[in-house]
Design an enzyme around this catalytic site. Structure first.
Site, PDB file in Angstrom:
ATOM      1  N   LYS A  69       0.778  -1.078  -0.021  1.00  8.07           N
ATOM      2  CA  LYS A  69      -0.156   0.009  -0.010  1.00  8.07           C
ATOM      3  C   LYS A  69       0.762   1.473  -0.157  1.00  8.07           C
ATOM      4  CE  LYS A  69      -3.991  -2.282   0.082  1.00  8.07           C
ATOM      5  NZ  LYS A  69      -3.608  -3.643   0.490  1.00  8.07           N
TER       6      LYS A  69
HETATM    7  C1  LIG Z   1      -9.822  -2.875  -1.218  1.00  2.00           C
HETATM    8  C2  LIG Z   1      -9.270  -3.770  -0.140  1.00  2.00           C
HETATM    9  N1  LIG Z   1      -9.950  -3.793   1.211  1.00  2.00           N
HETATM   10  C3  LIG Z   1      -9.291  -4.343   2.029  1.00  2.00           C
HETATM   11  C4  LIG Z   1      -8.239  -4.941   2.133  1.00  2.00           C
HETATM   12  C5  LIG Z   1      -7.625  -5.447   3.440  1.00  2.00           C
HETATM   13  O1  LIG Z   1      -6.416  -4.913   4.134  1.00  2.00           O
HETATM   14  P1  LIG Z   1      -5.489  -5.617   4.997  1.00  2.00           P
HETATM   15  O2  LIG Z   1      -4.452  -6.538   4.028  1.00  2.00           O
HETATM   16  O3  LIG Z   1      -4.577  -4.872   5.497  1.00  2.00           O
HETATM   17  O4  LIG Z   1      -6.072  -6.573   5.693  1.00  2.00           O
HETATM   18  C6  LIG Z   1      -7.388  -4.774   1.026  1.00  2.00           C
HETATM   19  C7  LIG Z   1      -6.112  -5.386   0.954  1.00  2.00           C
HETATM   20  O5  LIG Z   1      -5.371  -5.572   0.328  1.00  2.00           O
HETATM   21  C8  LIG Z   1      -7.926  -4.316   0.152  1.00  2.00           C
HETATM   22  O6  LIG Z   1      -7.279  -4.302  -1.199  1.00  2.00           O
END
Ligand SMILES: Cc1ncc(COP(=O)(O)O)c(C=O)c1O
Length: 396
Positions: free
Chosen positions: A196
């Site tokens: 990210k």
């Molecule tokens: C659109 C979206 N929502 C939620 C998440 C979840 O985030 P995390 O990986 O930090 O749990 C991601 C992760 O790639 C994502 O791309």
């Protein structure tokens, strides 16, 4: 005659594979983490509050609540919004499963609404068709870093009390009509996974203008307990109460030290991502067989990922073959996303294929190109060369 592809035994564009995403850590990041490790606080301490404050200020919102992942942030947002059994939550299918899973975590029902074929974000017309008296939340996803049209989603009205949640895991630093993503919805979720815009290893933050929602999420990330250990210590008290069924979703001081150091570099990261995306768009705009995400004038895209859309009627190969050919050229392409309800878990819940035809067709055409700030200009040119080489080979 087109050039011989690596997958057919020709020389690859790159000798080593370029990943699709990667963190950028420097000495300042390492020094900040080291200082945290030598301090009194490993878990909830002053750096957590500072990270929340800085992140919320950056996106122009009063409150930020740090949690252990973007997924935990979605769960906390669903809890704070009061979602539960019998409630319907409208979500797009073109997203990471966690977006819809958060509704399931709290016993609510995800209702999939289709996306725009050109912006790849939730289509307000399709959302309007899915509104019912049981709709309690709409979760928009800022796909690839392009803000969903949350203003149009809000204008739909919907039942009183329905919340607008923005899954902005892709979109830290994006703006819509001059306002930052974060300030557009009731609750906005960010992720700090290594691919990210900024990273804490794993981590997430929910921002909200509503103090009561922030208070609920602070409790939720800490077992549903009314105070945290550092508060009790400073007040010389042992008493606490568990008032909600919460979780241990705390982000640590060590991680927030990294997050704070990374936030110092957010503008530089965004500038580099935007420069790479601009180069891709200029180079690929006229390539027959390739289409690009439409970026409306009113949006400033944050470019977490760079999707291309294959024009399959102009190509003598499907996405699988083109994906494999690009990988063979040394380009670490990826695909975002398999429609959420195609996953076996959702199929067992009874969601039928065909529910969102636009997203399903897009899925067959999407390929994600590498995009991360540490890419060199030569890396960017390699990607462009490989896309042209492969698409040209399969062109008809
Ligand atoms: C659109 C979206 N929502 C939620 C998440 C979840 O985030 P995390 O990986 O930090 O749990 C991601 C992760 O790639 C994502 O791309």
């Amino acid at each position: 005659m087109s050039e011989r592809l690596a997958i057919h035994g020709g020389a690859p564009v790159r000798a080593t594979v370029l990943p699709y995403g990667r963190q950028s850590l420097d000495d300042a990041d390492v020094a900040a983490v080291t200082r945290a490790l030598r301090s009194d606080w490993l878990t909830t301490g002053p750096r957590v509050a500072e990270f929340e404050r800085r992140l919320a200020a950056r996106v122009g919102v009063a409150h930020g609540v740090a949690v252990s992942s973007g997924t935990a942030a979605l769960h906390a947002a669903a809890f704070a919004a009061g979602l539960g059994p019998g409630d319907e939550v409208i979500v797009p299918p073109l997203t990471f499963a966690a977006t819809a899973n958060a509704a399931l975590y709290v016993g609510a029902t995800p209702v999939f609404a289709d996306v725009h074929a050109d912006t790849l974000t939730l289509d307000p017309v399709r959302v309007a068709e899915k509104l019912t008296p049981r709709t309690r939340a709409i979760v928009a996803v800022d796909f690839a870093g392009l803000p969903a049209d949350v203003d149009a989603l809000r204008a739909l009205g919907g039942p009183a009390g329905a919340r607008l949640i923005d899954d902005a895991a892709h979109a830290l630093g994006a703006t819509l009509r001059g306002r930052p993503v974060g300030a557009l919805a009731d609750l906005t979720v960010f992720s700090f996974h290594p691919v990210k815009h900024v990273t804490t290893g794993e981590g997430g933050v929910v921002v909200t203008p509503d103090e009561s929602l922030a208070v609920r999420m602070r409790r939720f990330r800490n077992h549903g307990i009314t105070s945290d250990a550092s508060d009790r210590f400073s007040r010389g008290e042992w008493h606490y109460e568990m008032v909600d069924l919460g979780f241990n979703y705390r982000l640590t001081d060590v991680q927030c030290a990294l997050g704070l150091a990374q936030l110092d570099r957010l503008d530089a990261f965004l500038a580099r991502r935007r420069a790479i995306a601009a180069r891709y768009r200029a180079a690929l705009a006229e390539v027959p067989g390739v289409a690009l995400q439409r970026v409306p004038d009113e949006a400033d895209h944050a470019w977490h990922i760079f999707p291309i859309l294959l024009e399959l009627d102009r190509l003598a190969a499907d996405r699988r073959a083109i994906f494999a050919a690009l990988r063979a050229e040394g380009i670490g392409v990826n695909v975002h996303y398999i429609p959420v309800y195609w996953h076996p878990y959702y199929q067992r819940l009874g969601y039928a294929k065909g529910l969102c035809p636009v997203a399903e067709t897009l899925y067959e055409r999407l390929i994600t190109l590498p995009l991360f700030p540490a890419m060199t200009d030569a890396d960017v040119e390699d990607v462009i060369t490989a896309v042209r080489k492969v698409v040209d080979h399969f062109g008809r």
